[in-house]
Write an enzyme that holds these catalytic residues in place. Sequence first.
Site, PDB file in Angstrom:
ATOM      1  N   SER A  34     -12.658 -21.660  -9.029  1.00 12.25           N
ATOM      2  CA  SER A  34     -12.225 -22.753  -8.147  1.00 12.25           C
ATOM      3  C   SER A  34     -13.239 -23.121  -7.062  1.00 12.25           C
ATOM      4  CB  SER A  34     -10.910 -22.385  -7.486  1.00 12.25           C
ATOM      5  OG  SER A  34      -9.871 -22.550  -8.414  1.00 12.25           O
ATOM      6  N   LYS A  65     -14.576 -26.519  -7.181  1.00 12.11           N
ATOM      7  CA  LYS A  65     -13.777 -27.707  -6.826  1.00 12.11           C
ATOM      8  C   LYS A  65     -14.368 -28.539  -5.685  1.00 12.11           C
ATOM      9  CE  LYS A  65      -9.432 -25.708  -8.551  1.00 12.11           C
ATOM     10  NZ  LYS A  65      -8.233 -24.956  -8.164  1.00 12.11           N
ATOM     11  N   TYR A  71     -13.264 -29.772 -16.382  1.00 12.23           N
ATOM     12  CA  TYR A  71     -12.709 -28.836 -15.406  1.00 12.23           C
ATOM     13  C   TYR A  71     -12.891 -27.379 -15.867  1.00 12.23           C
ATOM     14  CZ  TYR A  71      -9.393 -26.104 -12.746  1.00 12.23           C
ATOM     15  OH  TYR A  71      -8.832 -25.112 -11.981  1.00 12.23           O
ATOM     16  N   TYR A  86      -5.744 -22.187  -0.587  1.00 12.75           N
ATOM     17  CA  TYR A  86      -4.375 -22.470  -1.049  1.00 12.75           C
ATOM     18  C   TYR A  86      -3.343 -22.204   0.044  1.00 12.75           C
ATOM     19  CZ  TYR A  86      -7.396 -21.687  -5.014  1.00 12.75           C
ATOM     20  OH  TYR A  86      -8.458 -21.707  -5.858  1.00 12.75           O
ATOM     21  N   VAL A 116     -10.884 -17.354  -8.619  1.00 10.63           N
ATOM     22  CA  VAL A 116     -10.295 -16.154  -9.220  1.00 10.63           C
ATOM     23  C   VAL A 116     -11.335 -15.245  -9.878  1.00 10.63           C
ATOM     24  CG1 VAL A 116      -7.963 -17.086  -9.527  1.00 10.63           C
ATOM     25  CG2 VAL A 116      -9.660 -17.385 -11.349  1.00 10.63           C
TER      26      VAL A 116
HETATM   27  N1  GLN Z   1      -9.814 -21.460 -14.058  1.00 16.10           N
HETATM   28  C1  GLN Z   1      -8.800 -21.184 -13.081  1.00 16.10           C
HETATM   29  C2  GLN Z   1      -7.596 -22.084 -13.323  1.00 16.10           C
HETATM   30  O1  GLN Z   1      -7.780 -23.251 -13.496  1.00 16.10           O
HETATM   31  C3  GLN Z   1      -9.364 -21.375 -11.714  1.00 16.10           C
HETATM   32  C4  GLN Z   1      -8.364 -21.067 -10.652  1.00 16.10           C
HETATM   33  C5  GLN Z   1      -8.952 -20.454  -9.414  1.00 16.10           C
HETATM   34  O2  GLN Z   1     -10.080 -20.004  -9.329  1.00 16.10           O
HETATM   35  N2  GLN Z   1      -8.112 -20.357  -8.415  1.00 16.10           N
HETATM   36  O3  GLN Z   1      -6.481 -21.641 -13.365  1.00 16.10           O
END
Ligand code: GLN
Length: 412
Positions: free
Chosen positions: A48, A51, A173, A225, A243
Site C-alpha cells: 500500500s 498508493k 493496482y 487507515y 502489509v
Molecule cells: N495488496 C494488498 C491489498 O490490496 C495491499 C494492502 C496493504 O498493503 N494494506 O489488499
Amino acid sequence: MQVQGGRVADYIPELAKADPADFGIAIATVDGRVYEAGTTRKTFTIQSISKPLVYGVALEDQGLDRVRQVVGVEPSGEAFNSISLEPGTGRPLNPMINAGAIATSSLVAGATRQDRLARVTGAMSAYAGRPLAIDEAVFESERSTGHRNRAIGHLLRNYDILSEDPEAALELYFRQCSVLVECRDLALVAATLANGGINPVTRQRAVKADCVAQILSVMATCGVYDFTGEWIYRVGLPAKSGVGGGIMAVLPGQLGIAVFSPALDERGNSVRGVKACEAISRDLGLHFLQPPRASVSTLRARYTLRDFEVGRLRRRARSQLRALKGRQQQLARALHIAQRLLHHGGGLPHRCHGLIQLRLQGRHPRQRSHLTRRIVRLLMQCHQPLQRRHVVGTKCQSLLQRGFGASKVLQL
Ligand code: GLN
C-alpha cells in the site's frame, strides 16, 4: 527495541514467508544523507505504500479536478480493504484505502496496459533513485486471490467511477503493490516527498512540486487507515504503511523515515514500524505540529576557540596560537585543538544537551566550509560527548529556522 508481537501477512503464501525477526530503520535527509540500521537492504513488496505515489502520478496525468471527481480526501476510519464509498456517487472516500487506490490506478495515463505500468514503475523508481522490479510471484498471487479487491473494482465500475473494464485498473493496482523495495529505498521515497518531489541523491524529479502537498495531505489524514488519528497524535508525521511490513514517514523540508518489520498489527500496520517511528519522532522532536522553537532560545551553549583553550590544553594552545602568524595557520591549529578537545571530551561539557555552536575565528568562507567538513567528519567518528545522531549536517541555521529538533543539532 524490545517489541514483539504482531503477525506477518498471510493472505498469500509469498507474504507468509516473511521473517518476523527482520527489522530495519533508514532515515534520509533532504541533503542526501542516508542513515541505516538493521535490515535495510532486503527486498519486500511495497504494497500500500505505492498508493500515495500512484496518487501523485494520477494528479500529474489528469489534474486535480479530474482526480477529485474520482476519489475523495476524507478519512474513512475503516480498514484498508473496506468498501468506503460516498453515498450516492460511489466515490471512494480517499486514495489510501484499496477502493480509492484502485480508482486512482485507473487514472494513470498511457495508451496500453504496458505504457501505464511503465508510467507507474518509472515514477516509483524515480522516487527510490534506482530501477525497481516487480515480484511476479506476489503479483500472480495477488491477482488470483484478490476477490475482495475485484469486487470493489466492479462496484466502482457500477458507479461509473471506473469508466472501463475494472480488470485493467485492478491489474495495475496488483502490480504496483508487488513492486520490490528495500527499507533504504523507502527512506529515499519519503525524503523525495520531503524534498518537494526531487530525489535528494539522484537529484531527479519524481513528481511535480505542486502535487506534493496533496500527496502528503492524504498521507497525514488517511495513511495508516483506522489508526491515523492516533498516529498523527503520537508521531505527527504524514505516513504510509503496507502489509509487506514497510512504513514511511515524511517531515516536509527535512527528512524521510522508513521502517521495515513484517509483523503486523490487526490493522495491517507494522508493529515495530509504528513503535520505531513514535520513538524517533519523540527523541528528535519531529512532530510536524509542534511549533518550531526560535533559534535564539535553542542556543544553549556557544563556543569560540577561546573556550576551547581550557586547562592544560588552553595553556598549550595559547602559546601555540601566539606563535602562529598567518590566519591560515591559526585555522589549522583551531582544527587541531578542536580535534584534541573532542577526543578528550575536554572542551565540551558532557551534560550539554543543547545546541552547540562552534565559531571558527578569522574564517574565510572557503576555509570555513573546508574546516566544517573536516570537523563534521571528526565528530561523526567520536562518541563523546556527541553521538552520531546528533550531528545532522552543516546547514543548521536553516534546519533550525524550520524547527528541526534543535537540541540535537550541532552548529558549525
Ligand atoms: N495488496 C494488498 C491489498 O490490496 C495491499 C494492502 C496493504 O498493503 N494494506 O489488499
